[in-house]
Design an enzyme around this catalytic site. Structure first.
Site, PDB file in Angstrom:
ATOM      1  N   HIS A  60      -1.314  -9.188   5.726  1.00 17.52           N
ATOM      2  CA  HIS A  60      -2.546  -8.450   5.441  1.00 17.52           C
ATOM      3  C   HIS A  60      -3.072  -8.963   4.103  1.00 17.52           C
ATOM      4  O   HIS A  60      -2.363  -8.926   3.093  1.00 17.52           O
ATOM      5  CB  HIS A  60      -2.284  -6.948   5.374  1.00 17.52           C
ATOM      6  CG  HIS A  60      -1.899  -6.359   6.701  1.00 17.52           C
ATOM      7  ND1 HIS A  60      -0.847  -5.468   6.844  1.00 17.52           N
ATOM      8  CD2 HIS A  60      -2.414  -6.546   7.932  1.00 17.52           C
ATOM      9  CE1 HIS A  60      -0.750  -5.125   8.115  1.00 17.52           C
ATOM     10  NE2 HIS A  60      -1.685  -5.762   8.798  1.00 17.52           N
ATOM     11  N   GLU A  63      -2.724  -6.991   0.692  1.00 17.91           N
ATOM     12  CA  GLU A  63      -1.408  -6.534   0.246  1.00 17.91           C
ATOM     13  C   GLU A  63      -0.801  -7.622  -0.635  1.00 17.91           C
ATOM     14  O   GLU A  63      -0.055  -8.487  -0.192  1.00 17.91           O
ATOM     15  CB  GLU A  63      -0.540  -6.193   1.450  1.00 17.91           C
ATOM     16  CG  GLU A  63      -1.139  -5.046   2.266  1.00 17.91           C
ATOM     17  CD  GLU A  63      -0.338  -4.683   3.501  1.00 17.91           C
ATOM     18  OE1 GLU A  63       0.743  -5.258   3.708  1.00 17.91           O
ATOM     19  OE2 GLU A  63      -0.797  -3.804   4.261  1.00 17.91           O
ATOM     20  N   HIS A 153       5.267  -6.370   2.794  1.00 15.57           N
ATOM     21  CA  HIS A 153       3.963  -5.712   2.760  1.00 15.57           C
ATOM     22  C   HIS A 153       3.907  -4.693   1.618  1.00 15.57           C
ATOM     23  O   HIS A 153       4.916  -4.400   0.981  1.00 15.57           O
ATOM     24  CB  HIS A 153       3.717  -4.957   4.073  1.00 15.57           C
ATOM     25  CG  HIS A 153       3.533  -5.826   5.270  1.00 15.57           C
ATOM     26  ND1 HIS A 153       2.321  -5.995   5.897  1.00 15.57           N
ATOM     27  CD2 HIS A 153       4.428  -6.587   5.967  1.00 15.57           C
ATOM     28  CE1 HIS A 153       2.470  -6.816   6.926  1.00 15.57           C
ATOM     29  NE2 HIS A 153       3.736  -7.191   6.997  1.00 15.57           N
ATOM     30  N   GLU A 217       7.831  -2.336   3.463  1.00 15.78           N
ATOM     31  CA  GLU A 217       6.739  -1.767   2.673  1.00 15.78           C
ATOM     32  C   GLU A 217       7.238  -1.519   1.254  1.00 15.78           C
ATOM     33  O   GLU A 217       8.178  -0.760   1.048  1.00 15.78           O
ATOM     34  CB  GLU A 217       6.247  -0.460   3.300  1.00 15.78           C
ATOM     35  CG  GLU A 217       5.791  -0.591   4.747  1.00 15.78           C
ATOM     36  CD  GLU A 217       4.453  -1.301   4.895  1.00 15.78           C
ATOM     37  OE1 GLU A 217       3.762  -1.498   3.872  1.00 15.78           O
ATOM     38  OE2 GLU A 217       4.102  -1.646   6.040  1.00 15.78           O
TER      39      GLU A 217
END
Length: 328
Positions: A60, A63, A153, A217
């Protein structure tokens, strides 16, 4: 992209591996750049016992924290290239979106790793996914059985557990356990066991290449060059140890969650029952309405379920959130 970015960060964000690649090549490694934003570093003579690690960032484009963390880690390792103890593939996922400061160009790249893409087949990200799929297959084709994929991420929203990971259930027990233990070393507080693909890169590598793959994450989204790297300190240390083959100890075992249900957006009538500021792992009680989609009503089935990745803005047919419960 800001002109004042440190050169290590700018180079990685643009997929420019020139200096790093040259240092590994000079140290006797076989170095390849099979596609834009992809670097592979392997021993000149194949060593089946050597772990193969795929490290991906920027899937992404907004990110950016992991891009900074990995840029410094790879730059430092390339200064002592002989210490690289794994076959390495470094992938900068969506370079064009990074340059544009956007999450994606046409559609979410991390939903493209699937055989059937429906109306997403003609998107820019579908083509990029095909490129990454081919490079990934070539990397793992000649690798030994010890295979990892760390897809790094940062999250759009806040979280009760700021650092968490999603691990495919299909990974074999021993490598899955080793992966979760290592994630604890990297400061990961919670792990979600995922029973089904949502088209993510890490599921693809686990399913197609037998890798211990995980989507990680690492806190909140930040601006490239302005991220607080202290929030990545534990992961940076664990990653450095992994790439250098150093024995590692310590860390807390993450809390493990099972997926209770996946919330799919069936139509444009889809609405969720909570606001856009809802944090990941917010608990809901049995019977509470999660979302409505025409005649379909999603409700909490267990005494308590926590919501993760709630996003009513995804395209129709894609996952709009998952509900998780504590394992065991």
């Amino acid at each position: 992209m800001a002109a004042t970015l440190p050169k290590e960060i700018r180079a990685l964000a643009e997929g420019d591996f020139g200096e790093v690649a040259a240092r590994f090549a000079q140290a006797g490694f076989t170095v390849g750049q099979p596609a834009k934003g992809v670097l592979t570093v392997k021993t000149a003579t194949p060593m089946p016992e050597r772990p193969a690690v795929l490290l991906s960032v920027g899937v992404h484009g907004d990110e950016t924290g992991p891009i900074e963390m990995v840029a410094y880690a790879i730059e430092a390792l390339s200064r002592t290239p002989g210490e690289l103890a794994v076959d390495l593939m470094l992938c900068v996922g969506n370079i064009d979106a990074i340059a544009a400061g956007k999450r994606f160009i046409d559609a979410d790249l991390n939903r493209m790793f699937r055989d059937q893409r429906g109306d997403l087949a003609g998107t820019f990200e579908a083509g990029r996914a095909d490129t990454l799929i081919a490079a990934t297959a070539a990397f793992f084709e000649s690798s030994g059985p010890r295979r990892w994929h760390l897809d790094l991420h940062t999250a759009i929203r806040g979280s009760r557990y700021p650092r968490f990971a999603i691990v495919p259930e299909l990974i074999a027990e021993t490598p899955r356990r080793e992966l979760i233990e290592w994630l604890g070393l990297g400061g990961i507080e919670a792990v979600i066991m995922n029973p089904a693909s949502a088209g993510t890169y890490s599921w693809w590598t686990a399913e197609r290449h037998g890798a211990a793959g995980t989507t990680v994450e690492l806190g909140r989204i930040g601006t490239l060059g302005q991220n607080d790297l202290s929030q990545f300190a534990a992961m940076a240390s664990a990653l450095d140890g992994l790439l250098r083959g150093q024995a590692q100890a310590g860390g807390n075992q993450p809390i493990v969650f099972d997926t209770a249900q996946s919330i799919t957006k069936l139509s444009d009538a889809f609405t969720m029952s909570f606001g856009r500021d809802t944090e990941n792992f917010t608990p809901l009680k049995k019977g509470e309405v999660i979302a409505r989609d025409g005649d379909t009503v999603y409700t909490v089935q267990h005494d308590e379920e926590c919501v993760v990745f709630p996003n009513p803005d995804v395209r129709v047919g894609l996952r709009a959130g998952i509900m998780v419960v504590r394992a065991g």
